[in-house]
Design a protein around this motif. Structure first.
Motif, PDB file in Angstrom:
ATOM      1  N   ASP A 199      51.933  40.721  52.973  1.00  0.00           N
ATOM      2  CA  ASP A 199      53.003  41.389  53.696  1.00  0.00           C
ATOM      3  C   ASP A 199      52.833  41.225  55.203  1.00  0.00           C
ATOM      4  N   LYS A 242      55.741  36.436  51.082  1.00  0.00           N
ATOM      5  CA  LYS A 242      56.209  36.692  49.726  1.00  0.00           C
ATOM      6  C   LYS A 242      56.854  35.438  49.155  1.00  0.00           C
ATOM      7  N   THR A 259      61.832  34.269  44.700  1.00  0.00           N
ATOM      8  CA  THR A 259      62.044  34.609  43.300  1.00  0.00           C
ATOM      9  C   THR A 259      63.297  33.941  42.764  1.00  0.00           C
ATOM     10  N   ARG A 313      63.635  47.501  37.105  1.00  0.00           N
ATOM     11  CA  ARG A 313      63.870  47.240  38.530  1.00  0.00           C
ATOM     12  C   ARG A 313      65.368  47.307  38.874  1.00  0.00           C
ATOM     13  N   ASP A 323      65.015  45.803  46.596  1.00  0.00           N
ATOM     14  CA  ASP A 323      64.586  44.857  47.627  1.00  0.00           C
ATOM     15  C   ASP A 323      64.840  45.352  49.041  1.00  0.00           C
ATOM     16  N   TRP A 335      61.486  53.270  45.772  1.00  0.00           N
ATOM     17  CA  TRP A 335      60.055  53.329  45.462  1.00  0.00           C
ATOM     18  C   TRP A 335      59.449  54.703  45.702  1.00  0.00           C
ATOM     19  N   GLU A 360      56.332  49.322  47.924  1.00  0.00           N
ATOM     20  CA  GLU A 360      56.342  48.553  46.671  1.00  0.00           C
ATOM     21  C   GLU A 360      55.067  47.747  46.583  1.00  0.00           C
ATOM     22  N   ARG A 419      54.682  43.204  43.620  1.00  0.00           N
ATOM     23  CA  ARG A 419      55.991  42.653  43.290  1.00  0.00           C
ATOM     24  C   ARG A 419      55.848  41.392  42.453  1.00  0.00           C
ATOM     25  N   ASN A 420      56.647  41.299  41.411  1.00  0.00           N
ATOM     26  CA  ASN A 420      56.585  40.154  40.508  1.00  0.00           C
ATOM     27  C   ASN A 420      56.835  38.854  41.268  1.00  0.00           C
ATOM     28  N   SER A 434      55.340  37.673  43.793  1.00  0.00           N
ATOM     29  CA  SER A 434      54.945  37.583  45.192  1.00  0.00           C
ATOM     30  C   SER A 434      53.728  36.668  45.246  1.00  0.00           C
ATOM     31  N   THR A 458      54.641  45.574  38.735  1.00  0.00           N
ATOM     32  CA  THR A 458      54.993  46.290  39.964  1.00  0.00           C
ATOM     33  C   THR A 458      54.927  47.804  39.793  1.00  0.00           C
ATOM     34  N   SER A 466      54.734  51.649  42.542  1.00  0.00           N
ATOM     35  CA  SER A 466      54.931  52.186  43.883  1.00  0.00           C
ATOM     36  C   SER A 466      53.609  52.620  44.491  1.00  0.00           C
TER      37      SER A 466
END
Length: 412
Positions: free
Chosen positions: A16, A21, A24, A132, A140, A146, A240, A243-244, A246, A298, A300
């Motif tokens: 981050d 990231k 996707t 999600r 997003d 979250w 978050e 994340r899937n 990432s 994912t 929180s």
């Protein structure tokens, strides 16, 4: 709650901070995605529906909308979807998903509960890849998406899921199975919304988590570091986690898949010291070829923070917002404890003596507090750990399945 989570969090922070990231979109995947997926076995790459079909099951997929607007995917799995059977709901743990009850294939909870004649329903909590969505919030772009922990998962997600299954199955009550956070969600729901006690015929609690008073190193050390990690995440406005697809999660998957080195690094080096040491039950091929294709999922920041508060405050209590916000939310300076004496549903508690998170002493205290425990068992295998209840190769052996089946038949 363990070093593996901390390692992932550090990856998340690094990615981050560097704005790295992964995309996707369908047109591109990160290098790590391609590398990790190529190393996985077929079962490590398949989603829930694909796994169910591979293992000879019919599967239906539904959307469940919670009172606060989250849209969750729930699966109905059976050999024959048209045959009415007593429904059983399986509810997963933290940074996990419905996949956890199926990745053992023919030895999984899903397949064996179906073979035993039950209508199997498998839920998901908000935030993971099957949860999600929201009627107004965008995960997003809207940080409010979250703003949840185990409290909302129990109070809203589990409640909506139970009601949906009862309506579809036309039953007043259903059987339920929860693992780890899935047990916490049950305790939240049935303590705060007592009408749900009558909607559960029997709750099978696997590696139950309510009290976290007897944690030992290295888990207790990780818990002690929690406030520092939380402060850093808050300062960076990171809500978050994992994340899937990432770069962070794909990097972890890449490091943990399909080699002896991966097994040493992610099994012996991270998972076992914290979940409990059991290489005999979680063999190399399964852990590196299957599990890390489905885990972690994912969640929180607030979810991990709430558990950290429970461990450090030594109370199974609601989320601590701090002095002033507690006054606004609760009318008191400290968050209220969940009243476990109000949980009147019949409960069977199962705990492993090698579990690094759900400690036997904590579960004994839990059992002494709950008013309607019909079965308490410390697993006979001394190596039984936190994740053996869903991933272990001995799930359906004489050590667990016959007892569970007998309990289900007794109280269905």
């Amino acid at each position: 709650m363990h070093l593996y989570c901390i390692f992932i969090l550090l990856c998340v922070l690094f990615c981050d901070l560097h704005k790295c990231k992964a995309s996707t979109s369908n047109d591109s995947q990160s290098y790590f995605t391609e590398a990790s997926e190529s190393a996985l076995s077929e079962d490590g790459r398949l989603n829930f529906t694909e796994l169910a079909i591979k293992y000879g099951q019919f599967v239906e997929q539904y959307d469940v909308t919670t009172e606060d607007g989250y849209i969750l995917t729930i699966f109905h799995v059976a050999k024959d979807l048209n045959t009415p059977n007593k429904p059983i709901l399986l509810f997963h743990g933290i940074i996990d998903s419905s996949d956890t009850f199926l990745i053992r294939g023919n030895n999984s909870w899903v397949v064996n509960m179906g073979e035993a004649g039950y209508g199997v329903w498998v839920g998901n909590n908000r935030g993971n890849l099957y949860g999600r969505r929201h009627i107004t919030l965008n995960p997003d772009t809207d940080q409010e998406f979250w703003d949840y922990s185990l409290h909302e998962i129990g109070y809203y997600d589990l409640a909506a899921t139970i009601d949906f299954v009862r309506e579809k199955a036309k039953c007043d009550s259903i059987l339920t199975v929860g693992h780890s956070q899935g047990t916490s969600a049950h305790f939240v729901l049935t303590s705060l919304r007592p009408e749900y006690n009558d909607k559960i015929s029997l709750f099978i609690a696997l590696a139950p988590v309510a009290y976290l008073n007897y944690l030992e190193p290295p888990v207790s050390i990780a818990a002690g570091a929690g406030p520092i990690i939380t402060m850093l995440l808050r300062s960076l406005n990171i809500n978050e986690l994992l994340r899937n697809h990432s770069v962070a999660t794909d990097l972890v998957t890449s490091l943990c898949t399909n080699s002896v080195l991966s097994y040493l690094r992610c099994g012996f080096g991270t998972l076992f010291p914290f979940a409990g040491f059991d290489p005999a039950g979680l063999e190399e091929e399964f852990l590196t070829g299957v599990v890390f294709g489905h885990y972690p999922r994912t969640t929180s920041r607030k979810s991990l923070e709430h558990y950290n508060q429970i461990a450090l405050r030594r109370q199974f209590a609601q989320y601590d917002y701090g002095f002033f916000m507690n006054l606004i939310n609760y009318g008191r300076i400290y968050p209220p404890e969940y009243d476990l004496t109000a949980v009147t549903a019949k409960i069977a508690l199962f705990v492993g003596s090698a579990d690094g998170v759900s400690k036997v002493k904590d579960v004994v205290r839990l059992g002494n507090t709950l008013p309607n425990v019909v079965h308490f068992e410390v697993m006979e295998l001394e190596r039984w750990n936190h994740v053996d209840f869903v991933w272990g190769k001995d799930i359906m052996s004489e050590y667990l399945y016959p007892t569970v089946l007998e309990l289900l038949k007794t109280y269905e």
